[in-house]
Design an enzyme around this catalytic site. Structure first.
Site, PDB file in Angstrom:
ATOM      1  CB  CYS A   1      -0.929   0.006   1.213  1.00  0.00           C
ATOM      2  SG  CYS A   1      -2.034   1.435   1.260  1.00  0.00           S
TER       3      CYS A   1
ATOM      4  CG  HIS B   1       0.278  -3.959  -7.434  1.00  0.00           C
ATOM      5  ND1 HIS B   1      -0.691  -3.178  -6.877  1.00  0.00           N
ATOM      6  CD2 HIS B   1       0.362  -3.563  -8.724  1.00  0.00           C
ATOM      7  CE1 HIS B   1      -1.182  -2.349  -7.782  1.00  0.00           C
ATOM      8  NE2 HIS B   1      -0.535  -2.573  -8.914  1.00  0.00           N
TER       9      HIS B   1
END
Length: 315
Positions: free
Chosen positions: A83, A154
């Site tokens: 994040c 990711h």
């Protein structure tokens, strides 16, 4: 998916797919330790399999939070190292931890020792000026040695300075070949890919190329039936699942229980807006739920009103 994948969202998604692994919003270790645990960690047994995503960088706190969370029956405890928000950076966790693989390894080792549930990691391919081809394999090797066997990658860098969280989901280029190369380099690890994957067909293509899993976030939220509806049959070999109307019927008891406990209709139906994505009448479905769902005292009659034109069009 903070503020998105709450317990109502997950319960809704579970009515569409019985097999997909669902993830919670990210919760900080400090919140688990000091906050309202039932509110933060409670979930319906129907949500299984479900993973809790934790944020933090203090091994002792993460171990304590993982132990507490495992007591709630989560199938997996996931450490977020991806994040990029300012709020997360200021707490020295999330994507900024890509710069400190040794600390991540310490966190994972402490969590593994404390939790009977499997501990996994979600990460980026790197941050800022790091060279992903150098950073990512070292990160995986270091953290795997601490006991993590499952990683979701990711396939973008995170730029911690100069880009917003939204821009960090869109601007840094995707590097799927690097994620595939990591699977070849670490065949013993369970590696999933995340980022920019918008269809079940694309997900199946990655599985066909050797990856062990695919994480889909916003696409599965905005068009849940398109992604999750065929998933059990196409990926897990299960029989056909419910249609969209059956999903609504499955939600009624959950909504009724929520309303009886003093909840608001919109707290559930806001997650259902995309159920008829791409279908005739979808705009009317969204409009009725959006306009009437937040009203004081709104109940299941709003669902009936939103569903009526959909049934007419499907007849």
């Amino acid at each position: 998916m903070m503020d998105w994948t709450d317990r109502h969202c997950r319960f809704f998604h579970r009515q569409i797919s019985g097999r997909a692994l669902l993830y919670t919003e990210m919760v900080t270790a400090a919140a688990v330790i000091h906050g309202d645990r039932d509110r933060l960690l409670g979930f319906d047994a129907a949500e299984h399999p479900v993973a809790l995503q934790l944020g933090g960088s203090e091994p002792r706190d993460l171990a304590r939070a993982a132990r507490i969370a495992a007591g709630y029956g989560y199938d997996e405890i996931n450490l977020n190292v991806g994040c990029p928000s300012d709020r997360v950076q200021s707490g020295c966790f999330g994507a900024v931890l890509m710069e400190r693989p040794g600390l991540v390894a310490d966190c994972v080792a402490a969590m593994v020792a404390a939790s009977p549930a499997e501990v996994t990691v979600k990460c980026r391919i790197g941050v800022d000026d790091q060279v992903p081809e150098e950073v990512l394999p070292r990160f995986l090797e270091t953290v795997a040695a601490a006991g993590a066997r499952r990683f979701t990658i990711h396939a973008r860098k995170a730029w911690l300075q100069g880009l917003s969280p939204k821009e960090n989901r869109e601007i840094p280029p995707l590097d799927y070949p690097l994620v595939l190369a990591m699977k070849r380099a670490f065949p013993g690890l369970h590696l999933s890919v995340n980022g920019g994957i918008a269809t079940l067909e694309a997900a199946c293509a990655f599985l066909g190329r050797g990856l062990d899993g695919v994480m889909i976030g916003r696409a599965a939220y905005h068009a849940p039936f398109d992604i999750l509806g065929p998933a059990d049959a196409e990926i897990f070999g299960a029989g056909p699942g419910p249609d969209r109307f059956e999903v609504v019927e499955r939600m009624r008891p959950h909504i009724a229980r929520h309303l009886a406990a003093g909840g608001r209709l919109h707290q559930v139906t806001r997650h259902m807006l995309g159920l008829f994505h791409g279908q005739p009448g979808a705009r009317a479905w969204r409009r009725v739920l959006s306009e009437r769902g937040p009203a004081e005292g709104a109940g299941l009659e709003v669902i009936d009103a939103a569903l009526a034109p959909m049934r007419d069009l499907a007849a």
